[in-house]
Scaffold this motif. Structure first.
Motif, mmCIF file in Angstrom:
data_model
loop_
_atom_site.group_PDB
_atom_site.id
_atom_site.type_symbol
_atom_site.label_atom_id
_atom_site.label_comp_id
_atom_site.label_asym_id
_atom_site.label_seq_id
_atom_site.Cartn_x
_atom_site.Cartn_y
_atom_site.Cartn_z
ATOM 1 N N PRO A 297 34.605 66.876 26.137
ATOM 2 C CA PRO A 297 35.561 67.987 26.095
ATOM 3 C C PRO A 297 35.395 68.877 24.859
ATOM 4 O O PRO A 297 35.693 70.066 24.904
ATOM 5 C CB PRO A 297 36.934 67.318 26.097
ATOM 6 N N THR A 298 34.895 68.325 23.765
ATOM 7 C CA THR A 298 34.705 69.111 22.550
ATOM 8 C C THR A 298 33.658 70.199 22.772
ATOM 9 O O THR A 298 33.852 71.352 22.373
ATOM 10 C CB THR A 298 34.290 68.208 21.376
ATOM 11 N N LEU A 299 32.551 69.844 23.393
ATOM 12 C CA LEU A 299 31.503 70.823 23.711
ATOM 13 C C LEU A 299 32.050 71.892 24.644
ATOM 14 O O LEU A 299 31.844 73.083 24.424
ATOM 15 C CB LEU A 299 30.298 70.138 24.358
ATOM 16 N N TYR A 300 32.763 71.468 25.673
ATOM 17 C CA TYR A 300 33.316 72.407 26.646
ATOM 18 C C TYR A 300 34.281 73.388 25.984
ATOM 19 O O TYR A 300 34.203 74.595 26.201
ATOM 20 C CB TYR A 300 34.015 71.633 27.768
ATOM 21 N N ARG A 301 35.163 72.869 25.156
ATOM 22 C CA ARG A 301 36.135 73.729 24.466
ATOM 23 C C ARG A 301 35.445 74.688 23.502
ATOM 24 O O ARG A 301 35.877 75.832 23.335
ATOM 25 C CB ARG A 301 37.157 72.878 23.728
ATOM 26 N N SER A 302 34.381 74.219 22.876
ATOM 27 C CA SER A 302 33.619 75.077 21.982
ATOM 28 C C SER A 302 32.993 76.239 22.751
ATOM 29 O O SER A 302 33.013 77.382 22.285
ATOM 30 C CB SER A 302 32.531 74.252 21.289
ATOM 31 N N MET A 303 32.450 75.948 23.912
ATOM 32 C CA MET A 303 31.843 76.998 24.741
ATOM 33 C C MET A 303 32.901 77.999 25.204
ATOM 34 O O MET A 303 32.684 79.213 25.145
ATOM 35 C CB MET A 303 31.129 76.372 25.940
ATOM 36 N N ILE A 304 34.036 77.496 25.649
ATOM 37 C CA ILE A 304 35.128 78.368 26.102
ATOM 38 C C ILE A 304 35.617 79.243 24.947
ATOM 39 O O ILE A 304 35.802 80.457 25.100
ATOM 40 C CB ILE A 304 36.293 77.542 26.692
ATOM 41 N N GLY A 305 35.820 78.659 23.783
ATOM 42 C CA GLY A 305 36.282 79.420 22.626
ATOM 43 C C GLY A 305 35.304 80.523 22.240
ATOM 44 O O GLY A 305 35.709 81.644 21.926
ATOM 45 N N SER A 306 34.019 80.195 22.277
ATOM 46 C CA SER A 306 32.998 81.195 21.952
ATOM 47 C C SER A 306 33.019 82.341 22.955
ATOM 48 O O SER A 306 32.891 83.506 22.587
ATOM 49 C CB SER A 306 31.615 80.541 21.951
ATOM 50 N N LEU A 307 33.184 82.009 24.222
ATOM 51 C CA LEU A 307 33.227 83.052 25.253
ATOM 52 C C LEU A 307 34.505 83.884 25.153
ATOM 53 O O LEU A 307 34.477 85.087 25.392
ATOM 54 C CB LEU A 307 33.099 82.433 26.641
ATOM 55 N N LEU A 308 35.610 83.251 24.810
ATOM 56 C CA LEU A 308 36.855 84.008 24.651
ATOM 57 C C LEU A 308 36.721 85.036 23.537
ATOM 58 O O LEU A 308 37.220 86.155 23.655
ATOM 59 C CB LEU A 308 38.032 83.067 24.371
ATOM 60 N N TYR A 309 36.035 84.677 22.458
ATOM 61 C CA TYR A 309 35.813 85.640 21.380
ATOM 62 C C TYR A 309 34.918 86.775 21.859
ATOM 63 O O TYR A 309 35.095 87.924 21.480
ATOM 64 C CB TYR A 309 35.210 84.947 20.156
ATOM 65 N N LEU A 310 33.977 86.458 22.716
ATOM 66 C CA LEU A 310 33.041 87.464 23.222
ATOM 67 C C LEU A 310 33.719 88.450 24.175
ATOM 68 O O LEU A 310 33.257 89.577 24.338
ATOM 69 C CB LEU A 310 31.876 86.772 23.928
#
Length: 122
Positions: free
Chosen positions: A66-79
């Motif tokens: 879940p940490t990897l997944y949340r990191s990817m989601i957070g990065s995309l939300l910033y984008l």
């Protein structure tokens, strides 16, 4: 800011100042996403999310980190600040942060690869 020169890069935003105005983009940030998540060599996607794929809780799917997944989601939300066309896709994937499965990770990776296909930094 004038003491250190003209602003060109700040918090993942590229800033280009011209006589016509100021251009802000996140091309370097998008390119760095590909590197961070190991998707540089992935084939480009034409759409951020497949029209035939319906994401659900996927109770029988294989769980992922879940940490990897949340990191990817957070990065995309910033984008999404400069890429509003991915907002819906990222929002759909963000719903599954509590218990992400492989199917959800596949959808998030597709969004990142879509960004690669429509990046001017290539």
């Amino acid at each position: 800011m004038s003491m250190i020169g003209e602003l060109t890069y700040f918090l993942g935003l590229q800033v280009q100042q011209t006589n016509e105005g100021i251009l802000i983009s996140q091309e370097k940030y998008a390119k760095r996403l590909l590197t961070n998540f190991g998707l540089e060599s992935a084939k480009e996607a034409q759409m951020p999310i497949s029209t035939t794929t319906k994401l659900s809780k996927d109770e029988s799917g294989k769980p992922i980190d879940p940490t990897l997944y949340r990191s990817m989601i957070g990065s995309l939300l910033y984008l999404t600040a400069s890429r509003p066309e991915i907002m819906l896709s990222v929002g759909i994937c963000a719903r599954f942060q509590a218990a992400p499965k492989e199917s959800h990770l596949k959808a998030v990776k597709r969004i990142i690869v879509y960004v690669k296909g429509y990046s001017d930094a290539d």
